[in-house]
Design an enzyme around this catalytic site. Sequence first.
Site, PDB file in Angstrom:
ATOM      1  N   THR A  80       0.752  -0.828   0.106  1.00 18.61           N
ATOM      2  CA  THR A  80      -0.063  -0.339  -0.194  1.00 18.61           C
ATOM      3  C   THR A  80       1.009   1.537  -0.404  1.00 18.61           C
ATOM      4  O   THR A  80       2.110   1.120   0.600  1.00 18.61           O
ATOM      5  CB  THR A  80      -1.253  -0.310   1.125  1.00 18.61           C
ATOM      6  N   GLY A  81       0.250   2.612  -0.630  1.00 16.31           N
ATOM      7  CA  GLY A  81       1.786   3.428  -0.724  1.00 16.31           C
ATOM      8  C   GLY A  81       2.754   3.436  -1.556  1.00 16.31           C
ATOM      9  O   GLY A  81       3.546   3.906  -1.004  1.00 16.31           O
ATOM     10  N   ALA A  82       2.358   2.711  -2.837  1.00 17.94           N
ATOM     11  CA  ALA A  82       3.841   2.462  -2.755  1.00 17.94           C
ATOM     12  C   ALA A  82       3.788   3.770  -3.925  1.00 17.94           C
ATOM     13  O   ALA A  82       4.597   3.580  -5.114  1.00 17.94           O
ATOM     14  CB  ALA A  82       3.329   1.484  -3.883  1.00 17.94           C
ATOM     15  N   SER A  84       5.010   6.524  -3.984  1.00 19.58           N
ATOM     16  CA  SER A  84       6.259   7.219  -3.147  1.00 19.58           C
ATOM     17  C   SER A  84       7.529   6.738  -1.672  1.00 19.58           C
ATOM     18  O   SER A  84       7.264   6.024  -1.445  1.00 19.58           O
ATOM     19  CB  SER A  84       5.989   9.192  -2.501  1.00 19.58           C
ATOM     20  N   GLY A  85       8.314   7.464  -1.727  1.00 20.59           N
ATOM     21  CA  GLY A  85       8.661   7.401  -0.608  1.00 20.59           C
ATOM     22  C   GLY A  85       9.249   5.495  -0.286  1.00 20.59           C
ATOM     23  O   GLY A  85      10.148   4.538  -1.182  1.00 20.59           O
ATOM     24  N   TYR A 262      -0.771  10.623  13.630  1.00 21.36           N
ATOM     25  CA  TYR A 262       0.143  10.423  13.384  1.00 21.36           C
ATOM     26  C   TYR A 262       0.709   9.246  14.716  1.00 21.36           C
ATOM     27  O   TYR A 262       0.798   7.666  14.163  1.00 21.36           O
ATOM     28  CB  TYR A 262       1.370  10.837  12.582  1.00 21.36           C
TER      29      TYR A 262
HETATM   30  P1  NDP Z   1       5.158   8.713   1.724  1.00 19.77           P
HETATM   31  O1  NDP Z   1       4.296   9.853   1.924  1.00 19.77           O
HETATM   32  O2  NDP Z   1       6.351   9.262   0.686  1.00 19.77           O
HETATM   33  O3  NDP Z   1       4.726   7.434   1.339  1.00 19.77           O
HETATM   34  C1  NDP Z   1       2.731   7.739   1.657  1.00 19.77           C
HETATM   35  C2  NDP Z   1       2.480   6.420   0.886  1.00 19.77           C
HETATM   36  O4  NDP Z   1       1.176   6.551   1.238  1.00 19.77           O
HETATM   37  C3  NDP Z   1       2.283   7.548  -0.423  1.00 19.77           C
HETATM   38  O5  NDP Z   1       2.140   6.863  -1.235  1.00 19.77           O
HETATM   39  C4  NDP Z   1       1.005   7.958  -0.233  1.00 19.77           C
HETATM   40  O6  NDP Z   1       0.066   8.213  -1.701  1.00 19.77           O
HETATM   41  C5  NDP Z   1       0.308   7.082   0.404  1.00 19.77           C
HETATM   42  N1  NDP Z   1      -1.455   7.498   0.808  1.00 19.77           N
HETATM   43  C6  NDP Z   1      -1.424   8.463   2.384  1.00 19.77           C
HETATM   44  N2  NDP Z   1      -2.597   8.359   2.559  1.00 19.77           N
HETATM   45  C7  NDP Z   1      -3.519   7.149   1.468  1.00 19.77           C
HETATM   46  C8  NDP Z   1      -4.765   6.722   1.401  1.00 19.77           C
HETATM   47  N3  NDP Z   1      -6.123   7.341   1.935  1.00 19.77           N
HETATM   48  N4  NDP Z   1      -4.878   5.831   0.544  1.00 19.77           N
HETATM   49  C9  NDP Z   1      -4.308   4.977   0.221  1.00 19.77           C
HETATM   50  N5  NDP Z   1      -2.745   5.996   0.353  1.00 19.77           N
HETATM   51  C10 NDP Z   1      -2.439   6.453   1.069  1.00 19.77           C
HETATM   52  O7  NDP Z   1       5.837   8.418   3.043  1.00 19.77           O
HETATM   53  P2  NDP Z   1       6.732   7.901   3.514  1.00 19.77           P
HETATM   54  O8  NDP Z   1       7.605   6.716   2.855  1.00 19.77           O
HETATM   55  O9  NDP Z   1       8.135   7.988   4.807  1.00 19.77           O
HETATM   56  O10 NDP Z   1       5.684   6.714   4.932  1.00 19.77           O
HETATM   57  C11 NDP Z   1       6.000   5.133   4.766  1.00 19.77           C
HETATM   58  C12 NDP Z   1       5.760   4.281   5.689  1.00 19.77           C
HETATM   59  O11 NDP Z   1       6.790   4.657   6.903  1.00 19.77           O
HETATM   60  C13 NDP Z   1       4.708   4.716   6.790  1.00 19.77           C
HETATM   61  O12 NDP Z   1       3.903   3.704   7.144  1.00 19.77           O
HETATM   62  C14 NDP Z   1       5.454   5.748   7.494  1.00 19.77           C
HETATM   63  O13 NDP Z   1       4.954   5.579   8.914  1.00 19.77           O
HETATM   64  C15 NDP Z   1       6.712   4.220   8.036  1.00 19.77           C
HETATM   65  N6  NDP Z   1       7.716   5.433   8.285  1.00 19.77           N
HETATM   66  C16 NDP Z   1       8.608   6.359   7.683  1.00 19.77           C
HETATM   67  C17 NDP Z   1       9.279   6.886   8.061  1.00 19.77           C
HETATM   68  C18 NDP Z   1       9.934   8.346   7.734  1.00 19.77           C
HETATM   69  O14 NDP Z   1      10.972   8.610   8.312  1.00 19.77           O
HETATM   70  N7  NDP Z   1       9.705   8.973   6.874  1.00 19.77           N
HETATM   71  C19 NDP Z   1       9.775   6.246   9.518  1.00 19.77           C
HETATM   72  C20 NDP Z   1       9.140   5.438   9.945  1.00 19.77           C
HETATM   73  C21 NDP Z   1       7.930   5.099   9.461  1.00 19.77           C
HETATM   74  P3  NDP Z   1       0.368  10.010  -2.266  1.00 19.77           P
HETATM   75  O15 NDP Z   1       1.712   9.468  -3.133  1.00 19.77           O
HETATM   76  O16 NDP Z   1      -1.231   9.560  -3.266  1.00 19.77           O
HETATM   77  O17 NDP Z   1       0.353  11.140  -1.539  1.00 19.77           O
HETATM   78 MG1  PMR Z   2      13.256  13.573  15.631  1.00 16.99          MG
HETATM   79  C1  PMR Z   2      17.355  10.738  18.348  1.00 16.99           C
HETATM   80  C2  PMR Z   2      17.395  10.382  17.418  1.00 16.99           C
HETATM   81  C3  PMR Z   2      16.342  10.419  16.960  1.00 16.99           C
HETATM   82  C4  PMR Z   2      15.719   9.827  15.856  1.00 16.99           C
HETATM   83  C5  PMR Z   2      16.193   8.505  14.952  1.00 16.99           C
HETATM   84  C6  PMR Z   2      14.056  10.747  15.752  1.00 16.99           C
HETATM   85  C7  PMR Z   2      13.456  10.009  14.431  1.00 16.99           C
HETATM   86  N1  PMR Z   2      14.628  11.800  16.162  1.00 16.99           N
HETATM   87  C8  PMR Z   2      15.811  11.772  16.685  1.00 16.99           C
HETATM   88  C9  PMR Z   2      15.352  12.847  18.149  1.00 16.99           C
HETATM   89  C10 PMR Z   2      14.685  14.413  18.125  1.00 16.99           C
HETATM   90  N2  PMR Z   2      13.847  14.119  17.062  1.00 16.99           N
HETATM   91  C11 PMR Z   2      15.437  15.007  18.500  1.00 16.99           C
HETATM   92  C12 PMR Z   2      16.517  15.327  19.347  1.00 16.99           C
HETATM   93  C13 PMR Z   2      14.752  16.189  18.368  1.00 16.99           C
HETATM   94  C14 PMR Z   2      13.864  17.511  18.881  1.00 16.99           C
HETATM   95  C15 PMR Z   2      15.391  18.624  18.514  1.00 16.99           C
HETATM   96  C16 PMR Z   2      12.804  15.565  17.384  1.00 16.99           C
HETATM   97  C17 PMR Z   2      12.131  16.408  16.785  1.00 16.99           C
HETATM   98  C18 PMR Z   2      11.565  15.817  15.386  1.00 16.99           C
HETATM   99  C19 PMR Z   2      10.542  17.069  14.864  1.00 16.99           C
HETATM  100  C20 PMR Z   2       9.796  17.704  15.281  1.00 16.99           C
HETATM  101  N3  PMR Z   2      11.979  14.748  15.153  1.00 16.99           N
HETATM  102  C21 PMR Z   2      10.538  14.397  14.112  1.00 16.99           C
HETATM  103  C22 PMR Z   2       9.921  16.027  14.648  1.00 16.99           C
HETATM  104  C23 PMR Z   2       8.722  14.884  12.840  1.00 16.99           C
HETATM  105  O1  PMR Z   2       7.864  16.236  12.894  1.00 16.99           O
HETATM  106  C24 PMR Z   2       9.046  13.540  12.705  1.00 16.99           C
HETATM  107  C25 PMR Z   2       8.188  13.104  13.629  1.00 16.99           C
HETATM  108  O2  PMR Z   2       7.817  12.834  14.635  1.00 16.99           O
HETATM  109  O3  PMR Z   2       7.008  12.328  12.450  1.00 16.99           O
HETATM  110  C26 PMR Z   2       6.041  11.475  13.014  1.00 16.99           C
HETATM  111  C27 PMR Z   2      10.329  13.185  13.916  1.00 16.99           C
HETATM  112  C28 PMR Z   2      10.763  11.890  13.094  1.00 16.99           C
HETATM  113  N4  PMR Z   2      11.900  11.744  14.181  1.00 16.99           N
HETATM  114  C29 PMR Z   2      12.503  10.589  13.672  1.00 16.99           C
HETATM  115  C30 PMR Z   2      11.035   9.834  13.167  1.00 16.99           C
HETATM  116  C31 PMR Z   2      12.326   8.174  12.632  1.00 16.99           C
HETATM  117  C32 PMR Z   2      10.325  10.882  12.553  1.00 16.99           C
HETATM  118  C33 PMR Z   2       9.379  10.765  11.609  1.00 16.99           C
HETATM  119  C34 PMR Z   2       8.897  10.316  11.274  1.00 16.99           C
HETATM  120  C35 PMR Z   2       7.947   8.698  12.196  1.00 16.99           C
HETATM  121  O4  PMR Z   2       8.445   8.409  13.461  1.00 16.99           O
HETATM  122  O5  PMR Z   2       7.256   8.144  11.119  1.00 16.99           O
END
Ligand code: NDP
Ligand code: PMR
Length: 387
Positions: A80-82, A84-85, A262
Site C-alpha cells: 500500500t502507498g507504493a 512514493s517514498g 500520527y
Molecule cells: P510517503 O508520504 O512518501 O508515502 C506514503 C504513501 O502513502 C504515499 O504513497 C501516499 O500516497 C500513501 N497514502 C497516503 N494516504 C493514503 C490513502 N488514503 N490511501 C492510500 N494511500 C495513501 O511516506 P513514507 O514513505 O515516509 O512512509 C511510508 C511508511 O513508512 C509509513 O507507514 C510511515 O509511517 C513509515 N515510516 C516512515 C518514516 C520516515 O522517516 N519517513 C520513519 C518510520 C516509519 P500519495 O502518493 O498519493 O500521497
Molecule cells: Mg525526531 C535521537 C534520535 C532521533 C531519531 C532517530 C528521530 C527519528 N528523531 C530523533 C531525535 C529528535 N527528533 C530530537 C532530539 C528532536 C528535537 C529537536 C526531534 C524532533 C523531531 C520532530 C519535530 N523529530 C521528528 C519530528 C517530526 O515531525 C517527525 C515526526 O515525529 O513524525 C511523526 C520526527 C521524526 N524523528 C525521527 C523520525 C523517524 C521521525 C519521523 C517519522 C516517523 O516516526 O515516522
Amino acid sequence: MALQACYLPSPLLARKEGKVKETAFLGASVFEHHKSGLHRGVNASVGVVKAQTTAVAAPGLNQASLQGKKVLRKGVVVVTGASSGLGLATAKALAETGKWHVIMACRDFLKAEKAAQSAGMAKESYTVMHLDLASLDSVRQFVHNFRQSERPLDVLVCNAAIYRPTARTPTYTADGYEMSVGVNHLGHFLLANLLLEDLKKSDYPSRRLIILGSITGNTNTLAGNVPPKAGLGDLRGLAGGLNGRNSSAMIDGGDFDGAKAYKDSKICNMLTMQEFHRRFHEETGITFASLYPGCIATTGLFREHIPLFRLLFPPFQRFITKGFVSEEESGRRLAQVVSDPSLVKSGVYWSWNKDSASFENQLSQEASDTAKARKLWEVSEKLVGLA
Ligand code: NDP
Ligand code: PMR
C-alpha cells in the site's frame, strides 16, 4: 497474469542444537537460487530439489512447500502507498529481483504509474490497483478487484500513511473517523483482516503480513519522547467513534493534535501486528512483522510540515542524530522483511543498526501491552464493520 515459469524448490529445515533453523543452503535455494532459475533456465534449481531429503515443519513455511510441491511462479506482494517514498523504493527493490510481482495499491493511479515508470520498474513487474485507505468502501472494493484478478497473495505490506503535524483541526475519512488513524490504522486493519483469507490460501513458501511501525510511536526511545508523545490512554476516543462530534477525534479522548494522531496510529500499527501474531500465527504459519526502517527524512511524509522543518530535518537526522537513511536503503530493508529467509520469525519489530544489520528491537511498554492490543482489536473490528 504475469506468472513466470521458474522453479522454486521446496524449503526444508534442519534441526540444529535443538532449535529449528532455516539453513543457509536452503535459504539460498528458495530465495536466491530462484534467480538463477529465472534467468538461466530451471536446471540449476532442480538439482537442489533432488538434494533435499528431510523436512521439519516450521512456522512461516507452509505445507505445500514442505511436501515438495514446486512453486511455478513469482511471489505476489501487495504494497500500500507504493506511489512514493518507502513504498516505491520497496516496490522497486522487489521488482528488480525478478522474483516478485508487485501490486502497487495506491489512491492516485496516475501518480503511481508515473512513479513506477520513473523508478525504472519493468512493466511486467508491477500492477497498479486503486486503493484509498480513507474509505472503507474503497478497501472492500480493492479486495474485490484483487480477487477478480485471480492472483494469489503471498505478502501484504501495510505501508501507506499520512502525517498532519500542522493541522489545527481534524479532517475525517469517508466513514467519519479522524484521518491519520483512519488511514494509517483503520483502513489497514480492515484490509489486513480481509486479505488474511487470501494469505491463508497461498502456497508460497513463506507468507507474510507486514505493518509499518516507527520509533516515534515508542516512548522507550529519545525520538519517542519528543513532544507530543504517543499515548492511547484507555481508548475512550476510539471507542466513542473518533469522530469529533459525540467523541474526541483523538484515541485517548484528548484535544486534537495532528502530530500525536500520527504517533498514536503507529502504536496501533505495532499493537495490531502483535495481535495478529497471537491470534493467527500458530494456526496459519503466516509471519506477522513490523519495523522501523530508519529515519527517511526526504519522503513525502513531511509534505505538510513547515518549509523550515523540511529544510533542516534531513541534515539534522543525517549529521546530528545519525538516524538518517536514504529511500533506497529503507526500501532494501523493507524488501528484506518481505523476502529474506532470515527474517521469517513472527511477532517481531525489526530495526537496523549503524552497519545496516537487522535486529529484533524492543517495543515500548504501551506498544507491547497485550490487554491494550486486544481492546484495540475489538474496538477496531466494530469501527470497520467486522463485528
Ligand atoms: P510517503 O508520504 O512518501 O508515502 C506514503 C504513501 O502513502 C504515499 O504513497 C501516499 O500516497 C500513501 N497514502 C497516503 N494516504 C493514503 C490513502 N488514503 N490511501 C492510500 N494511500 C495513501 O511516506 P513514507 O514513505 O515516509 O512512509 C511510508 C511508511 O513508512 C509509513 O507507514 C510511515 O509511517 C513509515 N515510516 C516512515 C518514516 C520516515 O522517516 N519517513 C520513519 C518510520 C516509519 P500519495 O502518493 O498519493 O500521497
Ligand atoms: Mg525526531 C535521537 C534520535 C532521533 C531519531 C532517530 C528521530 C527519528 N528523531 C530523533 C531525535 C529528535 N527528533 C530530537 C532530539 C528532536 C528535537 C529537536 C526531534 C524532533 C523531531 C520532530 C519535530 N523529530 C521528528 C519530528 C517530526 O515531525 C517527525 C515526526 O515525529 O513524525 C511523526 C520526527 C521524526 N524523528 C525521527 C523520525 C523517524 C521521525 C519521523 C517519522 C516517523 O516516526 O515516522
